[in-house]
Scaffold this active site. Structure first.
Site: not given
Ligand code: FAD
Length: 387
Positions: A122, A126, A131, A242, A339, A363
């Site tokens: 998908f 770019e 967002s 999602r 640890g 996503e």
């Protein structure tokens, strides 16, 4: 906790778990170090029909939905989130075709994804539009018998290994989000090539690549839905995928927790197993509780989607947000429980921690998820409880 899976869902879970434990766990470190695409594992999944679980029956699928994607993704992520990303990117790319594809498009493309003959990707992001989806610059200019694509997509999972790409591009630059369309592009189309392959912090078995379109001509029938619907296609797709990112986060956290618990039971300090210290006990209790809470939210949102609920933006954003923030906390605590050994590559928890980070980013970052949730709350004026 019992989530009352159907017989089929239990079979899917057990089969994926078997492959994850027998085929993926032994090679995950190697895949991570070599940054290598897990083709042979994807073919193992294809051979037992796990690549078809979420696809419609009329296109060669098993007729499952979001829940089945979540079950497989969670089990794969428990072993290796890089392999899980490769699987779920297939589901992400298929979703626009499931939702908006014509009968011909479904038959032509989904059947190949179902059988494992082709992988899918998908392509939205770019360099200048992450967002800010509506700022994409890749153009798809309509010509007499099709569209001509120009531009570069960045950070595309399965890029180069996939044969089928759902690409989001601008068809009407003056119309803003209404000028964006979704198109299917096949590998091998003249003018379509691959750029830089990314070297990542985590999910290193998955491949992340640039896609380059230079006067790439595709036929008219490759338009998905109507011209100008690309923004809606993208948002409706994410609303339904999602929870899968949430499931990935749950699987990563569960894998890290299992390792930390196993280690804590046998690690002796001050003459006692470290599980006898309340500080460790409380950390384990909080980790297990948070994992279960995230799992419940992921499954609930997936069930809403599969039941056909119309507006699932808020619930799927909540599932992704809560589960991914949880995975980051739990994997960090898993390292803490172990640890210095947790910090070493000899044990897998450092990988779980590196892998967890991406679930807060892709996503839609978790800042964007909070915006989606807040906008929905403000618009609808309720907490979302259905009574
Ligand atoms: C490993 C990997 C695989 C990916 N796979 C794919 C893929 O298959 N297909 C695809 O299309 N994309 C893919 N992506 C892209 C991914 O979805 C984007 O990286 C993501 O949406 C964030 O965009 P960005 O990286 O440009 O960050 P930016 O959008 O530049 O964000 C930078 C920071 O600013 C914050 N920010 C931005 N805008 C706002 C705002 N309005 N309010 C508050 N905070 C804001 C963000 O939350 C973030 O913290 C992938 C990315 C990675 C790293």
């Amino acid at each position: 906790m019992d989530y009352f899976f159907t017989e089929e869902q239990l079979m899917i879970r057990d089969l994926t778990r078997k492959i994850a434990e027998e085929k993926i766990m032994p090679v995950r470190q190697q895949l991570d170090e070599a940054n290598r695409f897990p083709d042979e594992i994807m073919q193992e999944l294809a051979a037992v029909d796990l690549l078809r679980v979420f696809l419609p029956e009329e296109a060669g699928g098993l007729g499952g939905g979001c829940m089945e994607v979540c079950i497989v993704t969670e089990e794969l992520s428990r072993a290796c989130a890089g392999v899980a990303t490769t699987f779920s990117a297939n589901a992400l790319a298929a979703m626009p075709v499931i939702l908006y594809g014509s009968k011909e498009q479904k038959e032509r493309y989904l059947a190949r994804i179902a059988s494992g003959e082709s992988y899918a990707a998908f392509a939205l992001t770019e360099a200048g539009a992450g967002s800010d989806v509506s700022n994409i610059k890749t153009t798809a200019e309509e010509v007499d018998d099709g569209f001509v694509l120009n531009g570069t997509k960045q950070f595309i999972t399965n890029g180069g290994s996939a044969d089928i790409y759902t690409v989001i591009a601008v068809t009407d630059p003056k119309r803003g989000p209404r000028g964006i369309s979704a198109l299917i592009v096949e590998k091998g189309t003249p003018g379509f090539s691959f750029g830089k392959k990314e070297d990542k912090m985590g999910i290193r078995a998955s491949k992340t690549t640039e896609l380059v379109f230079e006067d790439c001509k595709i036929p008219k029938e490759n338009l998905l839905g109507r011209r100008g619907m690309g923004f809606i296609v993208t948002m409706k797709t994410f609303d339904r995928t999602r929870p899968g990112v949430g499931a990935q986060a749950v699987g990563i956290a569960q894998g890290a927790f299992d390792e930390a618990l196993k280690y804590a039971k046998q690690r002796v300090q001050f003459g006692k197993p470290i599980t006898s210290f309340q500080a460790i006990q409380f950390m384990l209790a909080d980790m297990a509780t948070e994992i279960e809470a995230a799992r419940a939210l992921v499954y609930a949102s997936a069930r809403m989607i599969d039941a056909g609920a119309k507006d699932v933006a808020r619930e799927s954003a909540m599932a992704k947000l809560f589960a991914s923030d949880m995975a980051m906390r739990v994997t960090t605590d898993a390292v803490q429980v172990m640890g210095g050994y947790g910090y070493m590559k000899e044990y897998p928890v450092e990988k779980y921690m590196r892998d967890a980070k991406i679930t807060q980013i892709y996503e839609g970052t978790n800042q964007i998820q909070r915006q989606v949730i807040a906008l929905s709350l403000i618009k609808q004026g309720s907490s979302g409880m259905v009574i």
